[in-house]
Write an enzyme that holds these catalytic residues in place. Structure first.
Site, short mmCIF file in Angstrom:
data_model
loop_
_atom_site.label_atom_id
_atom_site.label_comp_id
_atom_site.label_asym_id
_atom_site.label_seq_id
_atom_site.Cartn_x
_atom_site.Cartn_y
_atom_site.Cartn_z
N GLU A 65 101.72 59.18 24.10
CA GLU A 65 100.35 58.76 23.81
C GLU A 65 100.11 57.29 24.16
O GLU A 65 99.04 56.93 24.63
CB GLU A 65 100.09 58.98 22.31
CG GLU A 65 98.65 59.06 21.92
CD GLU A 65 98.49 59.49 20.47
OE1 GLU A 65 97.89 58.72 19.71
OE2 GLU A 65 98.98 60.57 20.11
N ASP A 66 101.10 56.43 23.92
CA ASP A 66 100.87 54.99 24.00
C ASP A 66 101.65 54.23 25.07
O ASP A 66 101.56 53.01 25.15
CB ASP A 66 101.18 54.35 22.64
CG ASP A 66 100.22 54.81 21.55
OD1 ASP A 66 99.11 55.26 21.89
OD2 ASP A 66 100.57 54.71 20.37
#
Length: 179
Positions: A65-66
């Site tokens: 996600e990051d």
């Protein structure tokens, strides 16, 4: 046992390298890696989780996600089981934030037990962090709104782990958030 420790440390090392330039939103700008380590610690220490797949997934839960991490990369390094759990707890960043939050509520009950454990510990870590200090730029109302949203997600995770759910319930009660 030694190989499980090695697998856990491999996940810590991988996550630390991937998150090395990231910081939390707290006023101190805490290194981001403290978050996934904290989530894994909650699982091991408070929930009694010994499943290495769950603990590795907790350490890796924000990498796709990051960071620039991909699901195939996770599977190649850590296996299909870890990749599956991380995939279940990963938001699609292509979607608007409101839609991602709505989907977390909607899909919580459909997650595997392993993913539910990671989600519970992740929410517990984040809510404790919000209680400890308000992120820069957040109003009290925004904090309260996060608690209400988290309560809606947690409602779909019930029946997974009594210790985590009890800790979350106490936080919601302290905030006056209905569950």
């Amino acid at each position: 046992m030694g190989s499980e420790v090695a697998r856990l440390l491999e996940a810590v090392d991988f996550a630390a390298r991937k998150h090395k330039d990231q910081r939390r939103k707290d006023p101190e700008g805490t290194p981001y890696i403290n978050h996934p380590i904290g989530v894994a610690r909650i699982l091991a220490h408070e929930a009694g989780v010994t499943d290495i797949v769950v603990l590795q997934a907790a350490l890796l839960h924000d990498t796709v996600e990051d960071t620039d991490t991909t699901f195939p990369e996770l599977e190649a390094r850590f296996g299909a089981a870890v990749r599956r759990v991380v995939q279940e707890v990963t938001d699609d960043k292509a979607l608007p934030k409101a839609e991602r939050k709505r989907l977390q509520i909607e899909r919580a009950a459909l997650c595997s037990r392993r993913a539910k454990l990671v989600k519970l510990a992740d929410k517990l870590y984040n809510l404790r962090d919000l209680n400890r200090c308000t992120p820069q730029g957040w109003s009290e109302e925004r904090v309260q709104e996060y608690f209400r949203w988290a309560a809606a997600v947690v409602a779909g995770l019930r029946g997974t782990n009594a210790a985590l759910e009890g800790a979350l319930q106490r936080l919601f009660e302290e905030r006056g958030v209905p569950t």
